[in-house]
Design an enzyme around this catalytic site. Sequence first.
Site, short mmCIF file in Angstrom:
data_model
loop_
_atom_site.label_atom_id
_atom_site.label_comp_id
_atom_site.label_asym_id
_atom_site.label_seq_id
_atom_site.Cartn_x
_atom_site.Cartn_y
_atom_site.Cartn_z
N TYR A 1 -60.32 83.31 26.68
CA TYR A 1 -60.09 82.77 28.03
C TYR A 1 -60.54 81.31 28.10
O TYR A 1 -59.80 80.43 28.53
CB TYR A 1 -60.86 83.63 29.04
CG TYR A 1 -60.73 83.17 30.47
CD1 TYR A 1 -59.64 83.57 31.25
CD2 TYR A 1 -61.70 82.36 31.07
CE1 TYR A 1 -59.52 83.15 32.57
CE2 TYR A 1 -61.58 81.94 32.38
CZ TYR A 1 -60.49 82.35 33.14
OH TYR A 1 -60.37 81.94 34.44
N SER B 1 -60.14 76.29 34.97
CA SER B 1 -61.43 76.92 35.29
C SER B 1 -62.56 75.97 34.91
O SER B 1 -62.40 75.12 34.02
CB SER B 1 -61.57 78.21 34.47
OG SER B 1 -62.90 78.67 34.49
N1 LIG Z 1 -61.65 84.57 39.88
C1 LIG Z 1 -62.33 83.63 39.25
O1 LIG Z 1 -63.56 83.66 39.20
C2 LIG Z 1 -61.58 82.46 38.64
C3 LIG Z 1 -62.33 81.33 38.29
C4 LIG Z 1 -61.66 80.26 37.70
C5 LIG Z 1 -60.31 80.31 37.48
N2 LIG Z 1 -59.60 81.42 37.83
C6 LIG Z 1 -58.15 81.44 37.56
O2 LIG Z 1 -57.45 81.66 38.76
C7 LIG Z 1 -56.18 82.24 38.47
C8 LIG Z 1 -55.95 83.41 39.40
O3 LIG Z 1 -56.88 84.43 39.13
P1 LIG Z 1 -57.55 85.35 40.26
O4 LIG Z 1 -59.00 85.15 40.19
O5 LIG Z 1 -56.84 85.17 41.53
O6 LIG Z 1 -57.31 86.80 39.64
P2 LIG Z 1 -56.27 87.94 40.02
O7 LIG Z 1 -56.41 88.37 41.41
O8 LIG Z 1 -56.40 88.94 38.94
O9 LIG Z 1 -54.86 87.19 39.91
C9 LIG Z 1 -54.19 86.94 38.72
C10 LIG Z 1 -52.72 87.03 38.99
O10 LIG Z 1 -52.01 86.69 37.80
C11 LIG Z 1 -50.93 87.58 37.66
N3 LIG Z 1 -50.57 87.72 36.26
C12 LIG Z 1 -51.35 88.18 35.25
N4 LIG Z 1 -50.65 88.20 34.10
C13 LIG Z 1 -49.40 87.75 34.41
C14 LIG Z 1 -48.21 87.56 33.65
N5 LIG Z 1 -48.15 87.84 32.34
N6 LIG Z 1 -47.11 87.09 34.30
C15 LIG Z 1 -47.15 86.80 35.62
N7 LIG Z 1 -48.24 86.97 36.38
C16 LIG Z 1 -49.35 87.44 35.78
C17 LIG Z 1 -51.42 88.92 38.25
O11 LIG Z 1 -50.35 89.71 38.74
P3 LIG Z 1 -49.68 90.89 37.86
O12 LIG Z 1 -50.80 91.69 37.29
O13 LIG Z 1 -48.84 91.61 38.84
O14 LIG Z 1 -48.87 90.23 36.82
C18 LIG Z 1 -52.29 88.43 39.40
O15 LIG Z 1 -51.57 88.39 40.60
C19 LIG Z 1 -56.24 82.63 36.99
O16 LIG Z 1 -55.54 81.68 36.23
C20 LIG Z 1 -57.71 82.57 36.67
O17 LIG Z 1 -57.95 82.30 35.33
C21 LIG Z 1 -60.22 82.50 38.41
#
Ligand SMILES: NC(=O)c1ccc[n+]([C@@H]2O[C@H](COP(=O)([O-])OP(=O)(O)OC[C@H]3O[C@@H](n4cnc5c(N)ncnc54)[C@H](OP(=O)(O)O)[C@@H]3O)[C@@H](O)[C@H]2O)c1
Length: 260
Positions: free
Chosen positions: A152, A139
Amino acid sequence: MNLSNNTILITGGGSGIGLALAKEFILLNNRVIICGRNLEKLKNAKQKFPSIEIIQCDVSDENSVETLVQEIQEKYPNLNFLINNAGIMKMWNIQHETTNTQEQKAEILINFFGTVQLTQSLIPHLLKQKNSTILNVSSALAFVPMSATPIYNATKAALHSYSISIRQQLQNTNIKVVELMPAAIETDMAIEMEKSLGIENNSPKMTPKKLAMLTLKGLKNDIFEIRPGMANTLYIVHRMFPSLAEKMIANQSKKMLLRL
Ligand SMILES: NC(=O)c1ccc[n+]([C@@H]2O[C@H](COP(=O)([O-])OP(=O)(O)OC[C@H]3O[C@@H](n4cnc5c(N)ncnc54)[C@H](OP(=O)(O)O)[C@@H]3O)[C@@H](O)[C@H]2O)c1
């Protein structure tokens, strides 16, 4: 890198950024396996994209990761691309007595140690392939923290540092290590957090599709640190004027902290 004919494992591929990447890779003729904790979420993804393969796994649980690795080795001997994307983001006001250290530990295990264990376990497998890639999703908050989400930010900074180290260790091998450092993206993670505080649209957000397209472009051009859109702006400002970058994020965080 070649964006077609790979076998790709995406952790947390059932929603958001992971699912957007899965979709683009399927369109480019790759075999895509997604994993996550929630089986319903994975099944919904499979309904939308029938060629996707699903495995239930909790990356914070060592046994679950071991089982995943075993299944990958048995069923997908050609796996050559690991996308460590699973993650959660929690807000913590550390002055509250109710701050839950077990939940904070879980956040560290999901966002950081899960990636370390899965990566370490799959390295022998990836070394056997002709060309392999590890893509770690960290991130922009890895270099400029947002005070409302202290654990985080720290996990993403750790993942950033880990990515640099393993890239150097693997530089003379067939494995490329790439880091994706997004800023705010329109997914459940960002939207739900703002909703819970009643501050919808606290920050401008990129769509997951646009992020996926920019990620593919970065991978195609062998960029080892992909910082799409605002993430790159923040990176440059931080390099030149660190306190200005901190102020930019602190302003966003202020509204959150007031509500925590
Ligand atoms: N959205 C943003 O603004 C942003 C910005 C920078 C970086 N990111 C990074 O991008 C990545 C994806 O996030 P997103 O924004 O797409 O959010 P999201 O839609 O909430 O996706 C996160 C995914 O991680 C899975 N997950 C969570 N805990 C887990 C575990 N213990 N084991 C396996 N899977 C797990 C969730 O599925 P389950 O709940 O089914 O496990 C979900 O599918 C993350 O690493 C996040 O930190 C996001």
